[in-house]
Design a protein around this motif. Structure first.
Motif, PDB file in Angstrom:
ATOM      1  N   ASP A 199      -0.885   0.911  17.078  1.00  0.00           N
ATOM      2  CA  ASP A 199      -2.028   0.598  17.943  1.00  0.00           C
ATOM      3  C   ASP A 199      -2.952  -0.334  17.172  1.00  0.00           C
ATOM      4  O   ASP A 199      -3.694   0.092  16.298  1.00  0.00           O
ATOM      5  CB  ASP A 199      -2.762   1.870  18.348  1.00  0.00           C
ATOM      6  CG  ASP A 199      -3.886   1.608  19.342  1.00  0.00           C
ATOM      7  OD1 ASP A 199      -4.232   0.421  19.584  1.00  0.00           O
ATOM      8  OD2 ASP A 199      -4.426   2.585  19.877  1.00  0.00           O
ATOM      9  N   PHE A 200      -2.898  -1.623  17.495  1.00  0.00           N
ATOM     10  CA  PHE A 200      -3.655  -2.624  16.749  1.00  0.00           C
ATOM     11  C   PHE A 200      -5.166  -2.428  16.865  1.00  0.00           C
ATOM     12  O   PHE A 200      -5.919  -2.959  16.062  1.00  0.00           O
ATOM     13  CB  PHE A 200      -3.243  -4.032  17.185  1.00  0.00           C
ATOM     14  CG  PHE A 200      -3.561  -5.089  16.169  1.00  0.00           C
ATOM     15  CD1 PHE A 200      -3.020  -5.034  14.893  1.00  0.00           C
ATOM     16  CD2 PHE A 200      -4.399  -6.150  16.489  1.00  0.00           C
ATOM     17  CE1 PHE A 200      -3.309  -6.010  13.950  1.00  0.00           C
ATOM     18  CE2 PHE A 200      -4.686  -7.135  15.556  1.00  0.00           C
ATOM     19  CZ  PHE A 200      -4.146  -7.069  14.288  1.00  0.00           C
ATOM     20  N   ALA A 201      -5.618  -1.640  17.839  1.00  0.00           N
ATOM     21  CA  ALA A 201      -7.052  -1.329  17.941  1.00  0.00           C
ATOM     22  C   ALA A 201      -7.541  -0.640  16.671  1.00  0.00           C
ATOM     23  O   ALA A 201      -8.711  -0.745  16.304  1.00  0.00           O
ATOM     24  CB  ALA A 201      -7.338  -0.459  19.167  1.00  0.00           C
ATOM     25  N   HIS A 202      -6.630   0.043  15.961  1.00  0.00           N
ATOM     26  CA  HIS A 202      -6.999   0.711  14.710  1.00  0.00           C
ATOM     27  C   HIS A 202      -7.299  -0.273  13.583  1.00  0.00           C
ATOM     28  O   HIS A 202      -7.787   0.130  12.520  1.00  0.00           O
ATOM     29  CB  HIS A 202      -5.902   1.682  14.279  1.00  0.00           C
ATOM     30  CG  HIS A 202      -5.774   2.858  15.184  1.00  0.00           C
ATOM     31  ND1 HIS A 202      -4.563   3.385  15.557  1.00  0.00           N
ATOM     32  CD2 HIS A 202      -6.703   3.603  15.817  1.00  0.00           C
ATOM     33  CE1 HIS A 202      -4.756   4.406  16.365  1.00  0.00           C
ATOM     34  NE2 HIS A 202      -6.051   4.561  16.538  1.00  0.00           N
TER      35      HIS A 202
ATOM     36  N   ILE B 154       0.870  -1.177   0.000  1.00  0.00           N
ATOM     37  CA  ILE B 154       0.000   0.000   0.000  1.00  0.00           C
ATOM     38  C   ILE B 154       0.911   1.231   0.000  1.00  0.00           C
ATOM     39  O   ILE B 154       1.815   1.334   0.839  1.00  0.00           O
ATOM     40  CB  ILE B 154      -0.905   0.022   1.257  1.00  0.00           C
ATOM     41  CG1 ILE B 154      -1.816  -1.218   1.288  1.00  0.00           C
ATOM     42  CG2 ILE B 154      -1.738   1.291   1.301  1.00  0.00           C
ATOM     43  CD1 ILE B 154      -1.310  -2.332   2.127  1.00  0.00           C
ATOM     44  N   THR B 155       0.696   2.144  -0.927  1.00  0.00           N
ATOM     45  CA  THR B 155       1.488   3.364  -0.999  1.00  0.00           C
ATOM     46  C   THR B 155       0.570   4.560  -0.766  1.00  0.00           C
ATOM     47  O   THR B 155      -0.503   4.662  -1.376  1.00  0.00           O
ATOM     48  CB  THR B 155       2.199   3.489  -2.358  1.00  0.00           C
ATOM     49  OG1 THR B 155       3.044   2.333  -2.527  1.00  0.00           O
ATOM     50  CG2 THR B 155       3.055   4.737  -2.421  1.00  0.00           C
ATOM     51  N   VAL B 156       1.015   5.444   0.147  1.00  0.00           N
ATOM     52  CA  VAL B 156       0.217   6.622   0.518  1.00  0.00           C
ATOM     53  C   VAL B 156       1.110   7.855   0.562  1.00  0.00           C
ATOM     54  O   VAL B 156       2.336   7.753   0.548  1.00  0.00           O
ATOM     55  CB  VAL B 156      -0.475   6.409   1.891  1.00  0.00           C
ATOM     56  CG1 VAL B 156      -1.488   5.276   1.824  1.00  0.00           C
ATOM     57  CG2 VAL B 156       0.540   6.151   2.995  1.00  0.00           C
TER      58      VAL B 156
ATOM     59  N   THR C 208      -7.678   4.867   4.935  1.00  0.00           N
ATOM     60  CA  THR C 208      -7.485   5.194   6.346  1.00  0.00           C
ATOM     61  C   THR C 208      -6.188   5.957   6.563  1.00  0.00           C
ATOM     62  O   THR C 208      -6.164   6.992   7.239  1.00  0.00           O
ATOM     63  CB  THR C 208      -7.485   3.906   7.202  1.00  0.00           C
ATOM     64  OG1 THR C 208      -8.761   3.275   7.067  1.00  0.00           O
ATOM     65  CG2 THR C 208      -7.221   4.207   8.661  1.00  0.00           C
ATOM     66  N   LEU C 209      -5.092   5.472   5.988  1.00  0.00           N
ATOM     67  CA  LEU C 209      -3.793   6.132   6.189  1.00  0.00           C
ATOM     68  C   LEU C 209      -3.721   7.498   5.512  1.00  0.00           C
ATOM     69  O   LEU C 209      -3.102   8.412   6.040  1.00  0.00           O
ATOM     70  CB  LEU C 209      -2.666   5.224   5.694  1.00  0.00           C
ATOM     71  CG  LEU C 209      -2.483   3.913   6.466  1.00  0.00           C
ATOM     72  CD1 LEU C 209      -1.365   3.080   5.836  1.00  0.00           C
ATOM     73  CD2 LEU C 209      -2.223   4.155   7.933  1.00  0.00           C
ATOM     74  N   GLU C 210      -4.362   7.631   4.361  1.00  0.00           N
ATOM     75  CA  GLU C 210      -4.327   8.931   3.683  1.00  0.00           C
ATOM     76  C   GLU C 210      -5.181   9.974   4.381  1.00  0.00           C
ATOM     77  O   GLU C 210      -4.982  11.160   4.196  1.00  0.00           O
ATOM     78  CB  GLU C 210      -4.716   8.772   2.219  1.00  0.00           C
ATOM     79  CG  GLU C 210      -3.606   8.078   1.443  1.00  0.00           C
ATOM     80  CD  GLU C 210      -3.721   8.197  -0.055  1.00  0.00           C
ATOM     81  OE1 GLU C 210      -4.855   8.348  -0.567  1.00  0.00           O
ATOM     82  OE2 GLU C 210      -2.675   8.115  -0.703  1.00  0.00           O
TER      83      GLU C 210
ATOM     84  N   PRO D 275      -7.580  -1.148  -0.341  1.00  0.00           N
ATOM     85  CA  PRO D 275      -8.244   0.156  -0.394  1.00  0.00           C
ATOM     86  C   PRO D 275      -8.640   0.678   0.991  1.00  0.00           C
ATOM     87  O   PRO D 275      -8.631   1.892   1.217  1.00  0.00           O
ATOM     88  CB  PRO D 275      -9.468  -0.088  -1.279  1.00  0.00           C
ATOM     89  CG  PRO D 275      -9.689  -1.563  -1.259  1.00  0.00           C
ATOM     90  CD  PRO D 275      -8.343  -2.177  -1.030  1.00  0.00           C
ATOM     91  N   ALA D 276      -8.966  -0.222   1.914  1.00  0.00           N
ATOM     92  CA  ALA D 276      -9.349   0.213   3.258  1.00  0.00           C
ATOM     93  C   ALA D 276      -8.161   0.841   3.985  1.00  0.00           C
ATOM     94  O   ALA D 276      -8.272   1.921   4.582  1.00  0.00           O
ATOM     95  CB  ALA D 276      -9.916  -0.963   4.051  1.00  0.00           C
TER      96      ALA D 276
END
Length: 146
Positions: A23-26, A8-10, A139-141, A134-135
């Motif tokens: 934080d694995f809760a994310h 995944i590239t952002v 999220t990261l972007e 895509p998820a």
């Protein structure tokens, strides 16, 4: 054993990405299979921190206890387990030319009779990997730069 790898590239800075993914809760936001993920200990997130994860796979819910196994500026490794399987999420993060790349490796090792299902489950885990891209990217972007 089942292996899934996705990249995944952002445009989000690597430091921000690592700060979020540690934080694995994310996982609730970036892993389509995760129904809930709750930290079970307190204090700073360090190697040894733990989470209770509920995932849905093939219409059934499964629970795993995840532990932060490795935390470095460019690598995060979570290991989850229950009586049926051990799941390792290994994320390597690199930054170059204004983009950050997350190399996501998932390895699922089944125990006991569940090992017999390996060949039949690979395709389903590959599909989940396709849904993760895509998820995680969205999220990261959406993260604010730190």
């Amino acid at each position: 054993m089942v292996h899934v790898h996705r990249t995944i590239t952002v445009r989000t800075p690597a430091q921000t990405v690592v700060g979020y993914l540690r934080d694995f809760a994310h996982a609730e936001s970036w892993d389509p299979g995760t129904v809930s993920c709750t930290r079970t200990d307190t204090g700073p997130i360090v190697v040894g921190s733990r989470w209770h994860n509920v995932s849905e796979f093939r219409g059934k819910k499964t629970e795993l206890t995840y532990r932060l196994d490795r935390l470095e500026p460019d690598r995060i490794v979570f290991v989850g387990s229950n009586k049926t399987a051990t799941s390792t999420d290994d994320l390597t993060i690199s930054e170059a030319d204004g983009t950050t790349t997350v190399s996501y490796h998932a390895t699922i090792e089944f125990h006991g009779l569940a090992k017999l299902a390996d060949p039949f489950l690979k395709r389903q885990f590959e599909k989940m990997g396709d849904e993760l891209v895509p998820a995680m990217k969205a999220t990261l972007e959406a993260l604010p730069a730190s």
